[in-house]
Design a protein around this motif. Structure first.
Motif, mmCIF file in Angstrom:
data_model
loop_
_atom_site.group_PDB
_atom_site.id
_atom_site.type_symbol
_atom_site.label_atom_id
_atom_site.label_comp_id
_atom_site.label_asym_id
_atom_site.label_seq_id
_atom_site.Cartn_x
_atom_site.Cartn_y
_atom_site.Cartn_z
ATOM 1 N N LYS A 30 -60.889 75.882 -61.524
ATOM 2 C CA LYS A 30 -61.793 76.466 -62.517
ATOM 3 C C LYS A 30 -63.210 76.594 -61.946
ATOM 4 O O LYS A 30 -63.880 77.610 -62.175
ATOM 5 N N GLN A 33 -63.286 79.588 -59.694
ATOM 6 C CA GLN A 33 -63.333 80.815 -60.501
ATOM 7 C C GLN A 33 -64.733 81.053 -61.045
ATOM 8 O O GLN A 33 -65.247 82.169 -61.012
ATOM 9 N N TYR A 34 -65.345 80.013 -61.567
ATOM 10 C CA TYR A 34 -66.693 80.102 -62.130
ATOM 11 C C TYR A 34 -67.701 80.467 -61.034
ATOM 12 O O TYR A 34 -68.584 81.306 -61.252
ATOM 13 N N GLN A 37 -67.371 84.064 -60.285
ATOM 14 C CA GLN A 37 -67.870 84.854 -61.419
ATOM 15 C C GLN A 37 -69.399 84.863 -61.473
ATOM 16 O O GLN A 37 -70.008 85.887 -61.780
ATOM 17 N N GLU A 38 -70.023 83.741 -61.158
ATOM 18 C CA GLU A 38 -71.460 83.580 -61.368
ATOM 19 C C GLU A 38 -72.327 83.845 -60.139
ATOM 20 O O GLU A 38 -73.547 83.946 -60.272
ATOM 21 N N LEU A 133 -66.227 74.725 -68.256
ATOM 22 C CA LEU A 133 -65.690 75.774 -67.378
ATOM 23 C C LEU A 133 -64.754 76.704 -68.143
ATOM 24 O O LEU A 133 -64.817 77.923 -67.992
ATOM 25 N N ASN A 134 -63.899 76.136 -68.978
ATOM 26 C CA ASN A 134 -62.999 76.957 -69.791
ATOM 27 C C ASN A 134 -63.780 77.907 -70.681
ATOM 28 O O ASN A 134 -63.444 79.091 -70.796
ATOM 29 N N GLN A 136 -66.842 79.042 -70.263
ATOM 30 C CA GLN A 136 -67.532 80.054 -69.453
ATOM 31 C C GLN A 136 -66.555 81.118 -68.933
ATOM 32 O O GLN A 136 -66.903 82.286 -68.847
ATOM 33 N N LEU A 137 -65.365 80.686 -68.587
ATOM 34 C CA LEU A 137 -64.382 81.621 -68.027
ATOM 35 C C LEU A 137 -63.718 82.467 -69.105
ATOM 36 O O LEU A 137 -63.318 83.593 -68.841
#
Length: 139
Positions: A30, A33-34, A37-38, A133-134, A136-137
């Motif tokens: 996670k 992934q974050y 993404q960021e 994290l969940n 945000q994703l």
């Protein structure tokens, strides 16, 4: 430019793999992934290898900064900062997704060099970090 730093984790594959695939915990997946993404780019903070490019192939290992003395952590940090130096410029941003031991000596030198440091999960326990994290994703 924005750069994310993601800490290594204990849960790993049993065979050599690119660093981004070696670490297998739900938190790491996670956080990876974050970070993607960021940020424009990201790296892994490895207790054994210092700063790792996600595609660098490495074997599994059992090293954690939590076993290092303060002097060893300073030495590790010096190596990481040296590796970060060519990647960062004034006004860049570093997003740190790592526990206190992995970030404690990195923050001030980055800020002193004009880099903005963001630590969105500072002070959160593991469950709270996963929830963050969940959120945000999924958002």
């Amino acid at each position: 430019m924005s750069l994310a730093l993601v800490a290594c984790v204990k849960t790993k594959r049993s065979e050599p793999a690119p660093a981004e695939q070696l670490y297998t915990s739900p938190w790491f997946k996670k956080a990876r992934q974050y970070a993607i993404q960021e940020s424009e780019t990201w790296r892994i903070l490895s207790a054994k290898h210092g700063l790792l490019h996600p595609e660098t192939k490495i074997p599994p290992y059992e090293t954690t900064l939590y076993d290092f003395s303060a002097d060893q952590r300073w030495e590790w940090t010096s190596s990481v900062l040296k590796s970060l130096h060519p990647l960062l410029r004034i006004h860049d941003e570093v997003l740190i997704l790592a526990g206190k031991r992995y970030r404690e000596y990195i923050i001030d030198p980055l800020r002193e060099n004009g880099v903005t440091v963001r630590i969105p999960m500072e002070g959160l326990g593991l469950g709270e970090q996963l929830r963050y994290l969940n959120e945000q994703l999924d958002g």
